[in-house]
Scaffold this active site. Sequence first.
Site, short mmCIF file in Angstrom:
data_model
loop_
_atom_site.label_atom_id
_atom_site.label_comp_id
_atom_site.label_asym_id
_atom_site.label_seq_id
_atom_site.Cartn_x
_atom_site.Cartn_y
_atom_site.Cartn_z
N CYS A 114 0.82 -1.22 0.00
CA CYS A 114 0.00 0.00 0.00
C CYS A 114 0.85 1.27 0.00
O CYS A 114 0.35 2.36 -0.27
CB CYS A 114 -0.94 0.02 1.20
SG CYS A 114 -2.07 -1.37 1.24
N HIS A 249 -3.10 7.38 3.02
CA HIS A 249 -3.59 6.10 2.51
C HIS A 249 -4.98 5.84 3.08
O HIS A 249 -5.21 6.03 4.28
CB HIS A 249 -2.62 4.99 2.94
CG HIS A 249 -3.07 3.62 2.60
ND1 HIS A 249 -3.65 3.30 1.40
CD2 HIS A 249 -3.02 2.46 3.31
CE1 HIS A 249 -3.95 2.02 1.39
NE2 HIS A 249 -3.59 1.48 2.53
N ASN A 279 -10.07 0.16 0.79
CA ASN A 279 -8.62 0.26 0.69
C ASN A 279 -8.17 -0.29 -0.67
O ASN A 279 -8.21 -1.49 -0.90
CB ASN A 279 -8.00 -0.56 1.83
CG ASN A 279 -6.48 -0.55 1.82
OD1 ASN A 279 -5.85 -0.15 0.85
ND2 ASN A 279 -5.89 -1.00 2.91
O1 UT7 Z 1 -3.01 -0.97 4.17
C1 UT7 Z 1 -3.04 -1.56 5.40
C2 UT7 Z 1 -4.11 -2.59 5.38
N1 UT7 Z 1 -4.67 -3.03 6.61
C3 UT7 Z 1 -5.28 -2.20 7.51
O2 UT7 Z 1 -5.32 -1.02 7.40
C4 UT7 Z 1 -5.95 -2.91 8.67
C5 UT7 Z 1 -5.82 -2.17 9.96
N2 UT7 Z 1 -6.75 -2.73 10.94
C6 UT7 Z 1 -8.06 -2.40 10.95
O3 UT7 Z 1 -8.51 -1.60 10.14
C7 UT7 Z 1 -8.93 -2.99 12.04
O4 UT7 Z 1 -8.13 -3.71 12.95
C8 UT7 Z 1 -10.04 -3.95 11.48
C9 UT7 Z 1 -11.09 -3.12 10.73
C10 UT7 Z 1 -9.46 -5.01 10.57
C11 UT7 Z 1 -10.76 -4.63 12.66
O5 UT7 Z 1 -11.28 -3.66 13.53
P1 UT7 Z 1 -11.03 -3.75 15.11
O6 UT7 Z 1 -11.72 -2.60 15.70
O7 UT7 Z 1 -9.56 -3.88 15.34
O8 UT7 Z 1 -11.81 -5.07 15.48
P2 UT7 Z 1 -11.27 -6.35 16.26
O9 UT7 Z 1 -10.39 -7.17 15.36
O10 UT7 Z 1 -10.75 -5.93 17.60
O11 UT7 Z 1 -12.61 -7.13 16.50
C12 UT7 Z 1 -13.61 -6.65 17.42
C13 UT7 Z 1 -14.77 -7.60 17.36
C14 UT7 Z 1 -14.37 -9.06 17.53
O12 UT7 Z 1 -15.41 -9.72 18.21
P3 UT7 Z 1 -15.27 -10.02 19.79
O13 UT7 Z 1 -14.03 -10.89 19.91
O14 UT7 Z 1 -15.11 -8.68 20.44
O15 UT7 Z 1 -16.55 -10.72 20.13
C15 UT7 Z 1 -14.32 -9.57 16.12
O16 UT7 Z 1 -14.56 -10.96 16.02
O17 UT7 Z 1 -15.42 -7.50 16.09
C16 UT7 Z 1 -15.46 -8.80 15.47
N3 UT7 Z 1 -15.29 -8.61 14.03
C17 UT7 Z 1 -16.32 -8.35 13.20
N4 UT7 Z 1 -17.64 -8.21 13.42
C18 UT7 Z 1 -18.41 -7.94 12.37
C19 UT7 Z 1 -14.15 -8.64 13.32
N5 UT7 Z 1 -14.41 -8.39 12.02
C20 UT7 Z 1 -15.75 -8.21 11.92
C21 UT7 Z 1 -16.63 -7.93 10.85
N6 UT7 Z 1 -17.93 -7.79 11.12
N7 UT7 Z 1 -16.19 -7.76 9.60
#
Ligand code: UT7
Length: 324
Positions: A114, A249, A279
């Site tokens: 990216c 980005h 993205n």
């Molecule tokens: O160019 C670089 C590319 N990558 C990035 O920029 C990624 C950077 N990271 C992020 O943008 C975020 O970490 C994500 C959007 C991927 C995830 O968001 P988060 O706020 O870090 O969520 P999390 O992984 O802490 O998950 C929170 C909860 C979890 O459930 P529990 O364990 O609290 O019950 C996940 O299982 O949300 C759940 N979850 C979802 N729920 C609905 C994870 N993904 C999803 C989803 N829909 N798509």
Amino acid sequence: MTIHAGIVGVGSKVPDKVLTNADLEKMVDTSDEWITARTGIKERRLTDYETATSDLAYEAAQKALEHAKVAPEEIDCIAIGTSSPDTLFPSVGCILQDKLGATNAAAFDVSAACSGFNYGLAVASALIESGQYKCVLLVGADTLTKYIDFKDRNTCILFGDGAGAVVLKPFIDGSGILANHLAAEGAGGKHLVMPGGGSRDPELRKSRYMSMDGKEVFKFAVRALETSVQKVLDKSGFKIEDVDLLIPHQANVRIINHALKKLRLPKEKVYVNLQKYGNTSAASVPIALDEALSEGRIKKGDVIVLSGFGAGLTYGANLIKWSV
Ligand code: UT7
């Protein structure tokens, strides 16, 4: 007489097919509410099976050349930031050189995920500053949705496809790319990986899809965005108040907002269009640049900062005093 590379033409292309959060609700256990609150993304664009990265790159490049009033034969060098090339070789740069008829151009790809466009901009800028080239075409293009498991809600909600391109020429009036900062944290490479097709795993069937530790990448991204912007300000002698527009980005609006708070930059000075495209990897910054320009958000003399971060882990920024 100091030479700097200035941008004289910009163009972009996204595929027509739209995938909304409502569409994703039917594919994985997610909701429009969750995706919007956690990322800011509402929809993204997807290429069809027949379309490859070079096809999007070609359309973006043609628009940028038209905008710059530059003929393909005038291009000395083509550089493409991409991590989803049509083939491992030839490079997308060489495929594009042929499609455009840019017969006088050297051509290569920049592999920095990216951050590919910001890495490419620093390389293109150095090639022009050294006097080696007078006209460089730089493209950021990716079709990462082809490497996403649409059963993995951790990644499939985030990415979209697209391409953006710029044409660079030398300027001696104090405008152009005045500073850049490139960095890598290879130790964090394991947090965002696309193993398929590589020499560690030539059998695509075993690991066809990207894997990501979202939390780790999130923490890195906030730090990378803040650091890269601060570094180009320090190198150029400008202050955060001098910045007219930051184009980061477009990965997640929460990453952008966290970094803005640390940088003390008001939201009005940041361009965000990730709600429409998700993205798009190396394409996200040049697509946003193209839209910001069309909306009249950039004028001659403005101080613009472009910043990218991604797999590698890599990050980088360029500070530009807009030339035309
Ligand atoms: O160019 C670089 C590319 N990558 C990035 O920029 C990624 C950077 N990271 C992020 O943008 C975020 O970490 C994500 C959007 C991927 C995830 O968001 P988060 O706020 O870090 O969520 P999390 O992984 O802490 O998950 C929170 C909860 C979890 O459930 P529990 O364990 O609290 O019950 C996940 O299982 O949300 C759940 N979850 C979802 N729920 C609905 C994870 N993904 C999803 C989803 N829909 N798509």
